[in-house]
Design a protein around this motif. Structure first.
Motif, PDB file in Angstrom:
ATOM      1  N   PRO A   1       0.778  -1.136  -0.065  1.00  0.00           N
ATOM      2  CA  PRO A   1       0.178  -0.039  -0.017  1.00  0.00           C
ATOM      3  C   PRO A   1       0.758   1.380   0.033  1.00  0.00           C
ATOM      4  O   PRO A   1       2.101   1.320   0.613  1.00  0.00           O
ATOM      5  CB  PRO A   1      -0.850  -0.251   1.298  1.00  0.00           C
ATOM      6  CG  PRO A   1      -0.736  -1.632   1.452  1.00  0.00           C
ATOM      7  CD  PRO A   1       0.395  -2.000   1.056  1.00  0.00           C
ATOM      8  N   LEU A   2       0.258   2.322  -0.724  1.00  0.00           N
ATOM      9  CA  LEU A   2       1.006   3.697  -0.723  1.00  0.00           C
ATOM     10  C   LEU A   2       0.476   4.213   0.493  1.00  0.00           C
ATOM     11  O   LEU A   2      -0.641   4.370   0.772  1.00  0.00           O
ATOM     12  CB  LEU A   2       0.717   4.397  -1.921  1.00  0.00           C
ATOM     13  CG  LEU A   2       1.030   3.635  -3.111  1.00  0.00           C
ATOM     14  CD1 LEU A   2       0.607   4.522  -4.674  1.00  0.00           C
ATOM     15  CD2 LEU A   2       2.548   3.291  -3.453  1.00  0.00           C
TER      16      LEU A   2
ATOM     17  N   VAL B   1      -3.117   3.981   2.175  1.00  0.00           N
ATOM     18  CA  VAL B   1      -3.278   4.300   3.443  1.00  0.00           C
ATOM     19  C   VAL B   1      -2.980   5.696   3.615  1.00  0.00           C
ATOM     20  O   VAL B   1      -1.766   6.427   3.599  1.00  0.00           O
ATOM     21  CB  VAL B   1      -2.570   3.499   4.601  1.00  0.00           C
ATOM     22  CG1 VAL B   1      -3.052   4.120   5.807  1.00  0.00           C
ATOM     23  CG2 VAL B   1      -2.974   1.995   4.271  1.00  0.00           C
ATOM     24  N   GLN B   2      -3.987   6.785   4.114  1.00  0.00           N
ATOM     25  CA  GLN B   2      -3.556   8.124   4.282  1.00  0.00           C
ATOM     26  C   GLN B   2      -3.679   8.280   5.747  1.00  0.00           C
ATOM     27  O   GLN B   2      -4.729   8.011   6.410  1.00  0.00           O
ATOM     28  CB  GLN B   2      -4.594   8.974   3.547  1.00  0.00           C
ATOM     29  CG  GLN B   2      -4.384  10.696   3.655  1.00  0.00           C
ATOM     30  CD  GLN B   2      -5.413  11.367   3.113  1.00  0.00           C
ATOM     31  OE1 GLN B   2      -6.420  10.902   2.552  1.00  0.00           O
ATOM     32  NE2 GLN B   2      -5.086  12.671   3.172  1.00  0.00           N
ATOM     33  N   VAL B   3      -2.597   9.052   6.342  1.00  0.00           N
ATOM     34  CA  VAL B   3      -2.846   9.344   7.576  1.00  0.00           C
ATOM     35  C   VAL B   3      -3.304  10.779   7.909  1.00  0.00           C
ATOM     36  O   VAL B   3      -2.374  11.658   7.257  1.00  0.00           O
ATOM     37  CB  VAL B   3      -1.369   9.254   8.500  1.00  0.00           C
ATOM     38  CG1 VAL B   3      -1.583   9.549  10.064  1.00  0.00           C
ATOM     39  CG2 VAL B   3      -0.915   7.724   8.157  1.00  0.00           C
TER      40      VAL B   3
ATOM     41  N   SER C   1      -5.906   9.682  12.258  1.00  0.00           N
ATOM     42  CA  SER C   1      -6.821   8.656  11.960  1.00  0.00           C
ATOM     43  C   SER C   1      -6.388   8.272  10.636  1.00  0.00           C
ATOM     44  O   SER C   1      -5.608   8.828   9.758  1.00  0.00           O
ATOM     45  CB  SER C   1      -8.402   9.171  11.767  1.00  0.00           C
ATOM     46  OG  SER C   1      -8.869   9.805  13.094  1.00  0.00           O
ATOM     47  N   LEU C   2      -6.937   7.109  10.195  1.00  0.00           N
ATOM     48  CA  LEU C   2      -6.306   6.328   8.948  1.00  0.00           C
ATOM     49  C   LEU C   2      -7.604   6.582   7.840  1.00  0.00           C
ATOM     50  O   LEU C   2      -8.665   6.234   8.270  1.00  0.00           O
ATOM     51  CB  LEU C   2      -5.729   5.069   9.098  1.00  0.00           C
ATOM     52  CG  LEU C   2      -4.675   4.792  10.008  1.00  0.00           C
ATOM     53  CD1 LEU C   2      -4.311   3.553  10.154  1.00  0.00           C
ATOM     54  CD2 LEU C   2      -3.607   5.844   9.673  1.00  0.00           C
TER      55      LEU C   2
ATOM     56  N   LYS D   1     -14.071   5.441   0.013  1.00  0.00           N
ATOM     57  CA  LYS D   1     -12.996   5.534   0.856  1.00  0.00           C
ATOM     58  C   LYS D   1     -13.422   4.880   2.213  1.00  0.00           C
ATOM     59  O   LYS D   1     -14.381   4.658   2.555  1.00  0.00           O
ATOM     60  CB  LYS D   1     -12.676   7.009   1.366  1.00  0.00           C
ATOM     61  CG  LYS D   1     -12.292   7.789   0.164  1.00  0.00           C
ATOM     62  CD  LYS D   1     -10.889   7.435  -0.204  1.00  0.00           C
ATOM     63  CE  LYS D   1     -10.462   8.286  -1.449  1.00  0.00           C
ATOM     64  NZ  LYS D   1      -9.318   8.021  -2.260  1.00  0.00           N
ATOM     65  N   ILE D   2     -12.484   4.163   2.817  1.00  0.00           N
ATOM     66  CA  ILE D   2     -12.476   3.494   4.162  1.00  0.00           C
ATOM     67  C   ILE D   2     -12.243   4.264   5.313  1.00  0.00           C
ATOM     68  O   ILE D   2     -11.042   4.435   5.508  1.00  0.00           O
ATOM     69  CB  ILE D   2     -11.866   2.255   4.086  1.00  0.00           C
ATOM     70  CG1 ILE D   2     -12.031   1.424   2.734  1.00  0.00           C
ATOM     71  CG2 ILE D   2     -11.993   1.359   5.282  1.00  0.00           C
ATOM     72  CD1 ILE D   2     -11.299   0.251   2.294  1.00  0.00           C
ATOM     73  N   ASP D   3     -12.953   4.590   6.181  1.00  0.00           N
ATOM     74  CA  ASP D   3     -12.599   5.545   7.564  1.00  0.00           C
ATOM     75  C   ASP D   3     -12.371   4.538   8.265  1.00  0.00           C
ATOM     76  O   ASP D   3     -13.156   4.073   9.142  1.00  0.00           O
ATOM     77  CB  ASP D   3     -13.906   6.483   7.776  1.00  0.00           C
ATOM     78  CG  ASP D   3     -14.017   7.613   6.995  1.00  0.00           C
ATOM     79  OD1 ASP D   3     -13.048   8.144   6.390  1.00  0.00           O
ATOM     80  OD2 ASP D   3     -15.294   8.052   6.730  1.00  0.00           O
TER      81      ASP D   3
END
Length: 240
Positions: free
Chosen positions: A141-142, A175-177, A182-183, A193-195
């Motif tokens: 994953p990026l 995966v964004q931080v 939170s991711l 999008k997956i919260d």
């Protein structure tokens, strides 16, 4: 009494002989020249670092190994030199009885790839950084955003679970931080999008996501959603 004395004498002779043989063998082993080097990779195949690169670390300060005796090698320093390589997790360096200098090497395992203003690098399974390799590109994953606001152990745990699960590995591509820790995750084949929320109840959240996904696929409803909220461990909240 004589028998007892003769028995003692024979015992002493045997002990002396053994000591002499051991000393002779140890001396011969110590002055044995190094015949060659051998690199052994354990775990996954040698993808990110080639044997030649490890071999160079072994011989850079001992350019002519065949003229060096086993006793003159500083194996601890050699091992430390190999372990400093950024793609190596652990190495064990030793000389075999037949004079072969061996390095048993375990490479780092990348679980995520970071893109930021400084460039790009991997995060390994222990949360440490790992440089990119010219030999192989890992499909992981990026990772983007404020990665420093999350404990590296927690972030690596999330990424490791994705990497070790066949479904998640195929499903999660990003995966964004967020600044609050939170991711937010991205799916490979769908636009939602997956919260994920904070890095707590990680295993439970992934179980919920897998159960939701399987049911939504059977109901053909996945394309209707814009966001999948996993913050609540007892339910999955979907937003259309």
């Amino acid at each position: 009494m004589k028998i007892f004395n003769w028995t003692n004498i024979r015992l002493m002779l045997m002990i002396i002989t053994v000591i002499a043989l051991f000393s002779f063998t140890s001396h011969r082993n110590a002055i044995r020249s190094i015949k060659k080097t051998e690199i052994i990779f354990v775990g996954e195949n040698a993808l990110f670092i080639k044997p030649e690169m490890v071999n160079k670390l072994l011989i850079e300060k001992n350019s002519d190994l065949k003229t060096i005796h086993k006793v003159d090698l500083d194996l601890k320093k050699l091992e430390q030199s190999v372990n400093k390589q950024e793609m190596i997790q652990e190495a064990d360096v030793f000389v075999s009885v037949d004079g072969v200098l061996k390095a048993v090497v375990k490479q780092k395992t990348p679980v995520g790839r970071v893109f930021d203003e400084t460039g790009s690098f991997y995060i390994d399974c222990e949360g440490n950084t790992m440089p990119l390799s010219d030999n192989y590109t890992a499909r992981v994953p990026l990772v983007s955003g404020e990665i420093t606001v999350v404990k590296k152990e927690k972030l690596s745990e999330v990424l490791r679970m994705i990497n070790e699960d066949e479904f998640l590995k195929k499903n999660i591509i990003g995966v964004q931080v967020l600044p609050n820790g939170s991711l937010v995750m991205a799916n490979r084949n769908y636009d939602f999008k997956i919260d994920f929320g904070r890095t707590i109840n990680i295993e439970r959240k992934f179980k919920n996501y897998k159960a939701f996904f399987q049911k939504a696929v059977s109901d053909s409803t996945l394309t209707k959603y814009k966001r999948i909220n996993l913050k609540f461990t007892k339910q999955v909240v979907c937003i259309k």
